[in-house]
Design a protein around this motif. Sequence first.
Motif, PDB file in Angstrom:
ATOM      1  N   UNK A 120       0.849  -1.207   0.000  1.00 40.77           N
ATOM      2  CA  UNK A 120       0.000   0.000   0.000  1.00 40.77           C
ATOM      3  C   UNK A 120       0.882   1.253   0.000  1.00 40.77           C
ATOM      4  N   UNK A 121       1.893   1.263   0.860  1.00 45.19           N
ATOM      5  CA  UNK A 121       2.821   2.387   0.931  1.00 45.19           C
ATOM      6  C   UNK A 121       3.492   2.613  -0.422  1.00 45.19           C
ATOM      7  N   UNK A 122       3.919   1.525  -1.067  1.00 45.37           N
ATOM      8  CA  UNK A 122       4.565   1.601  -2.379  1.00 45.37           C
ATOM      9  C   UNK A 122       3.624   2.223  -3.412  1.00 45.37           C
ATOM     10  N   UNK A 123       2.392   1.751  -3.448  1.00 46.36           N
ATOM     11  CA  UNK A 123       1.444   2.243  -4.460  1.00 46.36           C
ATOM     12  C   UNK A 123       1.131   3.726  -4.281  1.00 46.36           C
ATOM     13  N   UNK A 124       1.065   4.172  -3.036  1.00 39.78           N
ATOM     14  CA  UNK A 124       0.698   5.564  -2.777  1.00 39.78           C
ATOM     15  C   UNK A 124       1.865   6.526  -2.961  1.00 39.78           C
ATOM     16  N   UNK A 125       3.053   5.970  -3.267  1.00 40.62           N
ATOM     17  CA  UNK A 125       4.191   6.842  -3.602  1.00 40.62           C
ATOM     18  C   UNK A 125       4.057   7.422  -5.006  1.00 40.62           C
ATOM     19  N   UNK A 126       3.098   6.904  -5.774  1.00 44.20           N
ATOM     20  CA  UNK A 126       2.799   7.470  -7.098  1.00 44.20           C
ATOM     21  C   UNK A 126       1.437   8.162  -7.027  1.00 44.20           C
ATOM     22  N   UNK A 127       1.290   9.261  -7.746  1.00 44.55           N
ATOM     23  CA  UNK A 127      -0.004   9.952  -7.803  1.00 44.55           C
ATOM     24  C   UNK A 127      -1.002   9.078  -8.551  1.00 44.55           C
ATOM     25  N   UNK A 128      -2.255   9.137  -8.150  1.00 44.00           N
ATOM     26  CA  UNK A 128      -3.251   8.231  -8.738  1.00 44.00           C
ATOM     27  C   UNK A 128      -3.419   8.429 -10.240  1.00 44.00           C
ATOM     28  N   UNK A 129      -3.054   9.609 -10.766  1.00 44.52           N
ATOM     29  CA  UNK A 129      -3.182   9.847 -12.204  1.00 44.52           C
ATOM     30  C   UNK A 129      -1.918   9.496 -12.988  1.00 44.52           C
ATOM     31  N   UNK A 130      -0.897   8.989 -12.292  1.00 41.04           N
ATOM     32  CA  UNK A 130       0.351   8.581 -12.957  1.00 41.04           C
ATOM     33  C   UNK A 130       0.366   7.077 -13.175  1.00 41.04           C
ATOM     34  N   UNK A 131       1.038   6.634 -14.234  1.00 44.48           N
ATOM     35  CA  UNK A 131       1.264   5.196 -14.426  1.00 44.48           C
ATOM     36  C   UNK A 131       2.247   4.752 -13.348  1.00 44.48           C
ATOM     37  N   UNK A 132       1.980   3.616 -12.732  1.00 43.36           N
ATOM     38  CA  UNK A 132       2.854   3.066 -11.680  1.00 43.36           C
ATOM     39  C   UNK A 132       3.450   1.759 -12.174  1.00 43.36           C
ATOM     40  N   UNK A 133       4.774   1.662 -12.114  1.00 47.34           N
ATOM     41  CA  UNK A 133       5.427   0.410 -12.516  1.00 47.34           C
ATOM     42  C   UNK A 133       5.812  -0.384 -11.275  1.00 47.34           C
ATOM     43  N   UNK A 134       5.340  -1.604 -11.232  1.00 41.09           N
ATOM     44  CA  UNK A 134       5.586  -2.492 -10.096  1.00 41.09           C
ATOM     45  C   UNK A 134       6.771  -3.389 -10.439  1.00 41.09           C
ATOM     46  N   UNK A 135       7.779  -3.418  -9.577  1.00 41.59           N
ATOM     47  CA  UNK A 135       8.936  -4.291  -9.794  1.00 41.59           C
ATOM     48  C   UNK A 135       9.530  -4.667  -8.446  1.00 41.59           C
ATOM     49  N   UNK A 136      10.342  -5.710  -8.446  1.00 42.34           N
ATOM     50  CA  UNK A 136      10.979  -6.166  -7.217  1.00 42.34           C
ATOM     51  C   UNK A 136      11.875  -5.073  -6.631  1.00 42.34           C
ATOM     52  N   UNK A 137      12.649  -4.449  -7.491  1.00 41.70           N
ATOM     53  CA  UNK A 137      13.579  -3.402  -7.055  1.00 41.70           C
ATOM     54  C   UNK A 137      12.827  -2.232  -6.422  1.00 41.70           C
ATOM     55  N   UNK A 138      11.720  -1.844  -7.058  1.00 42.73           N
ATOM     56  CA  UNK A 138      10.949  -0.687  -6.563  1.00 42.73           C
ATOM     57  C   UNK A 138      10.300  -0.972  -5.222  1.00 42.73           C
ATOM     58  N   UNK A 139       9.746  -2.173  -5.057  1.00 42.88           N
ATOM     59  CA  UNK A 139       9.052  -2.458  -3.788  1.00 42.88           C
ATOM     60  C   UNK A 139      10.048  -2.741  -2.669  1.00 42.88           C
TER      61      UNK A 139
END
Length: 490
Positions: free
Chosen positions: A317-336
């Motif tokens: 949840x913390x990871x997802x909310x680091x991006x604005x809801x109107x931005x594309x969010x890329x999910x990856x092992x490194x990012x999380x």
Amino acid sequence: MTRIHHLKIYNSLTGQKEVFEPIHENHVGMYVCGPTVYSNVHLGNVRTFMSFDVIFRYLKFLGYKVRYVRNITDVGHIVDDVDDGEDKIAKRARLEQLEPMEIVQKYTVDFHTILSKFNFLPPSIEPTATGHIIEQIQIVQEILDNGLAYVSNGSVYFDVLKYNESKPYGILSGRNLEDMISNSRDLDGQDDKKNAVDFALWKKAEPEHIMRWPSPWGDGFPGWHLECTAMSTKYLGTQFDIHGGGMDLKFPHHECEIAQNEAAKNHAPVKYWMHANLLTLNGKKMAKSTGNSILPGEILSGDNNILSKAFSAAVVRFFMLQAHYRSILDFSDEAILAAEKGFNRLVEAVATLDKIEAANVSTFDVKSWIKQGLQAMDDDFNTPILIANLFEAVKVINSLAEQKTTLTAADLHEFKTYIHAFIEDILGIELESKSAAKDELIPQLIDLLIAQRNQARADKNWKLSDELRDNLLQLGIELKDGKDGTTYKY
């Protein structure tokens, strides 16, 4: 209630941020298109619903009385979002050899379970499409009565060209009707529509179709777009404040909703249209067919080939909310993994703050820090800026711990109150990732007690051995001694 007028929302309909002024003072009506319950809820859905969960939380935080309606689509959503073909739920029922309502129940339970794990607030109302067939038939009849729909071979279609004579079709997506017609001309004459751009309000059920209801036009089932029009207006009125969903629903789903409401009621249904952007995985679109796919539950369990380990729901949840809801969010092992480090820093800092004592003087401006956090959320729910502001607070907490910074009792209380409000009440992040830690710790503790009991038995200390077994049983853990050692079950 003094700050409410500062809130600005990006309106997809106008393409700009607008000051939020609800139709009814201090009350907000919000509708979000819910899942089609034919499979496990996917990560992109979780991201969309999380965005609106935060919006719901912040509106409540500001003091609004919010009626949040999020539907369950349990009929009518045709594969590939077209008007011809098989209903997604009916298709899955056939594949799994179950009744359609078994499929609906199975995946609705999965949806609720996953959202609960991610600490979503339940909506005020969660209507189902099948529970509102009467309302849908009524709207179809209104549109027919107004001359903007037609019956064809037992189905009812919306007459897009007739509607477009007085109202623009494509107002939300910015699409031009002439372009839409030319791009779909090759489909003409392949079905019962006057024009390929017309969409189904009510579909005739073929003899083999299980999900069917009687209507003035014969047995059939509702069109997908119609369902949301019926459920949103039933509970929020024919004009309401916010309608949300994923960016992928803007056309045709939301475009059709606007047209249906205009055709039935002769006015626009929604004041602010909001759309959450897409989620990608390792820089590519998520797709089961390519193997570039992961389910929310697989992230929590670690049972996947994408990530290096399991992650707690709070970290995701913390990871997802680091991006604005109107931005594309890329999910990856490194990012999380990076997000997990940041999350742990935040958790540790808050734990430290709760132990800090007050001083006689404040050397940090708490009110300014609070104002910056609220301004971030007032600016179209800018969660990344709020999180950046929280990390400024982490620096302050470390300085407080070293007594380089001090706060009076009043300022310290306000600082603690707002840091918890920002993290837990607004972002919805459970600081007590104790729950995940507990889940990992319990098996280890049981193994430790089993080892102690084995030692007691080896020492022929039967009294201690029996006490350990009985105490575990009282806690709901039953030990079983076998030739391969001691096992347990809950």
